[in-house]
Design a protein around this motif. Structure first.
Motif, PDB file in Angstrom:
ATOM      1  N   MET A   1       0.821  -1.213   0.000  1.00 55.37           N
ATOM      2  CA  MET A   1       0.000   0.000   0.000  1.00 55.37           C
ATOM      3  C   MET A   1       0.849   1.256   0.000  1.00 55.37           C
ATOM      4  N   ASP A   2       2.038   1.188   0.587  1.00 58.29           N
ATOM      5  CA  ASP A   2       2.876   2.383   0.682  1.00 58.29           C
ATOM      6  C   ASP A   2       3.233   2.957  -0.689  1.00 58.29           C
ATOM      7  N   ILE A   3       3.394   2.075  -1.679  1.00 59.08           N
ATOM      8  CA  ILE A   3       3.790   2.579  -2.998  1.00 59.08           C
ATOM      9  C   ILE A   3       2.689   3.408  -3.649  1.00 59.08           C
ATOM     10  N   LEU A   4       1.446   3.280  -3.166  1.00 55.50           N
ATOM     11  CA  LEU A   4       0.332   4.033  -3.743  1.00 55.50           C
ATOM     12  C   LEU A   4       0.130   5.389  -3.076  1.00 55.50           C
ATOM     13  N   GLN A  73     -18.139   9.797   8.799  1.00 55.14           N
ATOM     14  CA  GLN A  73     -18.633   8.615   8.093  1.00 55.14           C
ATOM     15  C   GLN A  73     -17.653   8.143   7.021  1.00 55.14           C
ATOM     16  N   GLY A  74     -16.856   9.061   6.495  1.00 55.89           N
ATOM     17  CA  GLY A  74     -16.006   8.730   5.365  1.00 55.89           C
ATOM     18  C   GLY A  74     -14.768   7.931   5.704  1.00 55.89           C
ATOM     19  N   LYS A  75     -14.305   8.007   6.953  1.00 54.25           N
ATOM     20  CA  LYS A  75     -13.050   7.348   7.322  1.00 54.25           C
ATOM     21  C   LYS A  75     -13.110   5.842   7.069  1.00 54.25           C
ATOM     22  N   GLU A  76     -14.162   5.198   7.530  1.00 50.45           N
ATOM     23  CA  GLU A  76     -14.279   3.745   7.358  1.00 50.45           C
ATOM     24  C   GLU A  76     -14.368   3.371   5.880  1.00 50.45           C
ATOM     25  N   ARG A  77     -15.132   4.131   5.120  1.00 47.30           N
ATOM     26  CA  ARG A  77     -15.270   3.840   3.691  1.00 47.30           C
ATOM     27  C   ARG A  77     -13.949   4.061   2.961  1.00 47.30           C
ATOM     28  N   PHE A  78     -13.228   5.089   3.341  1.00 50.73           N
ATOM     29  CA  PHE A  78     -11.919   5.375   2.774  1.00 50.73           C
ATOM     30  C   PHE A  78     -11.000   4.164   2.949  1.00 50.73           C
ATOM     31  N   LEU A  79     -10.942   3.631   4.162  1.00 51.58           N
ATOM     32  CA  LEU A  79     -10.080   2.487   4.442  1.00 51.58           C
ATOM     33  C   LEU A  79     -10.569   1.229   3.721  1.00 51.58           C
ATOM     34  N   LYS A  80     -11.899   1.053   3.635  1.00 48.52           N
ATOM     35  CA  LYS A  80     -12.457  -0.102   2.928  1.00 48.52           C
ATOM     36  C   LYS A  80     -12.089  -0.072   1.453  1.00 48.52           C
ATOM     37  N   GLU A  81     -12.173   1.105   0.851  1.00 54.07           N
ATOM     38  CA  GLU A  81     -11.825   1.244  -0.572  1.00 54.07           C
ATOM     39  C   GLU A  81     -10.370   0.824  -0.804  1.00 54.07           C
ATOM     40  N   ILE A  82      -9.469   1.317   0.030  1.00 54.13           N
ATOM     41  CA  ILE A  82      -8.057   0.998  -0.130  1.00 54.13           C
ATOM     42  C   ILE A  82      -7.821  -0.490   0.091  1.00 54.13           C
ATOM     43  N   GLU A  83      -8.390  -1.014   1.157  1.00 53.23           N
ATOM     44  CA  GLU A  83      -8.196  -2.420   1.493  1.00 53.23           C
ATOM     45  C   GLU A  83      -8.703  -3.340   0.386  1.00 53.23           C
ATOM     46  N   LEU A  85      -9.520  -2.520  -2.970  1.00 52.19           N
ATOM     47  CA  LEU A  85      -9.006  -2.314  -4.323  1.00 52.19           C
ATOM     48  C   LEU A  85      -7.523  -2.626  -4.458  1.00 52.19           C
ATOM     49  N   THR A  86      -6.769  -2.568  -3.371  1.00 56.95           N
ATOM     50  CA  THR A  86      -5.361  -2.950  -3.471  1.00 56.95           C
ATOM     51  C   THR A  86      -5.195  -4.452  -3.636  1.00 56.95           C
ATOM     52  N   SER A  87      -6.265  -5.221  -3.401  1.00 58.68           N
ATOM     53  CA  SER A  87      -6.186  -6.668  -3.601  1.00 58.68           C
ATOM     54  C   SER A  87      -6.803  -7.096  -4.928  1.00 58.68           C
ATOM     55  N   CYS A  88      -7.327  -6.128  -5.707  1.00 54.71           N
ATOM     56  CA  CYS A  88      -8.039  -6.453  -6.946  1.00 54.71           C
ATOM     57  C   CYS A  88      -7.280  -5.974  -8.181  1.00 54.71           C
ATOM     58  N   LYS A  89      -7.254  -6.812  -9.189  1.00 52.86           N
ATOM     59  CA  LYS A  89      -6.750  -6.417 -10.508  1.00 52.86           C
ATOM     60  C   LYS A  89      -7.557  -7.172 -11.553  1.00 52.86           C
ATOM     61  N   CYS A  95      -9.697   0.736 -11.184  1.00 47.17           N
ATOM     62  CA  CYS A  95      -8.324   0.638 -10.692  1.00 47.17           C
ATOM     63  C   CYS A  95      -8.005   1.793  -9.745  1.00 47.17           C
ATOM     64  N   LEU A  96      -7.545   1.454  -8.540  1.00 44.68           N
ATOM     65  CA  LEU A  96      -7.068   2.464  -7.599  1.00 44.68           C
ATOM     66  C   LEU A  96      -5.622   2.792  -7.930  1.00 44.68           C
ATOM     67  N   LEU A  97      -5.343   4.058  -8.217  1.00 39.87           N
ATOM     68  CA  LEU A  97      -4.004   4.467  -8.627  1.00 39.87           C
ATOM     69  C   LEU A  97      -3.201   5.107  -7.500  1.00 39.87           C
ATOM     70  N   GLY A  98      -3.885   5.514  -6.455  1.00 40.98           N
ATOM     71  CA  GLY A  98      -3.170   6.128  -5.354  1.00 40.98           C
ATOM     72  C   GLY A  98      -4.125   6.641  -4.289  1.00 40.98           C
ATOM     73  N   PHE A  99      -3.543   7.090  -3.171  1.00 42.17           N
ATOM     74  CA  PHE A  99      -4.344   7.685  -2.109  1.00 42.17           C
ATOM     75  C   PHE A  99      -3.455   8.597  -1.282  1.00 42.17           C
ATOM     76  N   SER A 100      -4.098   9.469  -0.515  1.00 42.13           N
ATOM     77  CA  SER A 100      -3.360  10.373   0.361  1.00 42.13           C
ATOM     78  C   SER A 100      -4.141  10.555   1.651  1.00 42.13           C
ATOM     79  N   GLU A 101      -3.425  10.545   2.755  1.00 40.37           N
ATOM     80  CA  GLU A 101      -4.028  10.820   4.060  1.00 40.37           C
ATOM     81  C   GLU A 101      -3.042  11.669   4.858  1.00 40.37           C
ATOM     82  N   GLU A 102      -3.218  12.962   4.750  1.00 43.86           N
ATOM     83  CA  GLU A 102      -2.336  13.911   5.422  1.00 43.86           C
ATOM     84  C   GLU A 102      -3.164  15.065   5.991  1.00 43.86           C
ATOM     85  N   ASN A 103      -2.736  15.553   7.141  1.00 47.05           N
ATOM     86  CA  ASN A 103      -3.361  16.749   7.726  1.00 47.05           C
ATOM     87  C   ASN A 103      -4.882  16.611   7.810  1.00 47.05           C
TER      88      ASN A 103
END
Length: 346
Positions: A1-4, A73-83, A85-89, A95-103
């Motif tokens: 996940m870090d590479i995304l 409400q969005g935090k859980e969905r945000f994590l679900k999307e990453i979890e 889609l990073t296992s799907c191809k 296709c999930l190309l990236g994500f950001s969680e800062e500030n």
């Protein structure tokens, strides 16, 4: 996940700090922007093993940037999307190309799918889809769902939990891709494929929710099969399940009308009239369904709507029957074209 992970500064620069001129849509907890961004060239990478992030190829692409605006409400969905889609191809999964969680800012970056959602397509005045195109889109969705429901290396079974036309995206070639994994659930690998699960909270979208799950809080992968059945009848009719046309007729949306017409054997009256209109171009004659193709499509679509989860078909069976419906439609088109050519060459 870090590479995304994508620096938030790059996303802010690409969208000019989430300017409205880049805004293309959104929902109750997010806003979606279209922008150009440098992302990893995931689709052309054979492997990332043994490589650091800086060594991986990048490409400038038009992307969809989903900014989570409801942090509660969005935090859980945000994590679900990453979890998820990073296992799907798969070609029929967005296709999930990236994500950001800062500030305290959460952003998801996807491939941009140029024709928007299937729901948008039905709500617009764009050229109508032919019957053959509708079956192919249905097959694309079915293949995507079947992929989610199947165990394979590095990917557990996934229940989408929110299949609906607004969560099906169409690319420039009208290939369908399943999107929006905020409600998705993993099935533990050690659990049998037909395992039953329970949730205390009802998740999904009204009129697409499995009635058995709604009544008992118990669900299996057949929840997705039911929701897909609803989508199949939206594809057949060219109208969303909540369309005001159906509310005017019965006051309860599309599905009561489907059940009534199916029992009365008048279901063909629901076919989108746009695809049966005459067309001046020879190659688009018989845009609407022939009887055999329609029967095959509507039968399997109706089976998906069975009240009991155990009575619904598997996605493998759904795919087989949709392939048959497409074959029956294409065969007649080739026959008609052959007869037309003979007529003008004799």
């Amino acid at each position: 996940m870090d590479i995304l992970k994508v620096p938030l500064s790059e996303i802010i620069h690409a969208t000019e700090n989430f300017s409205s001129k880049y805004l293309v849509g959104g929902g109750g907890y997010n806003r979606v922007y279209r922008a150009e961004l440098d992302v990893l060239d995931i689709q052309h990478m054979s492997s990332i093993e043994g490589k650091c992030k800086e060594e991986l190829p990048k490409i400038t692409k038009t992307v969809a940037i989903k900014h989570i605006t409801d942090k509660m409400q969005g935090k859980e969905r945000f994590l679900k999307e990453i979890e998820s889609l990073t296992s799907c191809k798969h070609p029929n999964i967005v296709c999930l190309l990236g994500f950001s969680e800062e500030n305290d800012t959460m952003v998801l970056v996807y491939e941009y799918v140029f024709n928007g959602s299937l729901g948008d397509y039905f709500k617009s005045t764009r050229t109508s889809l032919t019957w053959g195109q509708r079956i192919q889109i249905s097959l694309d969705i079915a293949n995507g769902i079947n992929y989610l429901h199947t165990d394979m290396k590095r990917k557990p079974r996934i229940l989408h939990h929110n299949i609906m036309s607004n969560n099906i995206l169409l690319d420039e070639n009208l290939n369908a891709k399943v999107a929006s994994f905020g409600f998705s659930e993993f099935h533990p690998i050690e659990q049998q494929a037909d395992a039953v699960y329970t949730r205390n909270d009802i998740v999904g979208t009204d009129l697409y929710i499995d009635p058995e799950y709604f009544a008992t809080s118990k669900y299996r992968k057949e929840y997705d099969v039911y929701s897909f059945g609803v989508v199949l009848f939206e594809i057949l009719s060219g109208k969303l399940v909540c369309d005001k046309f159906y509310n005017l007729e019965k006051g309860m949306g599309l599905l009561p009308i489907v059940r009534q017409r199916f029992n009365e054997r008048t279901l063909k009256e629901l076919v989108d009239p746009k695809i049966t209109e005459d067309d001046e171009h020879v190659l688009t004659i018989k845009r609407g369904p022939n009887q055999d193709s329609f029967d095959a499509f509507s039968k399997i679509a109706y089976q998906c709507l069975a009240d009991s989860q155990t009575k619904r078909p598997t996605m493998e069976i759904v795919i087989k029957e949709l392939e048959n419906a497409l074959k029956l439609q294409v065969s007649l088109l080739f026959l008609l074209l052959h007869l037309f050519i003979l007529h003008f060459t004799c």
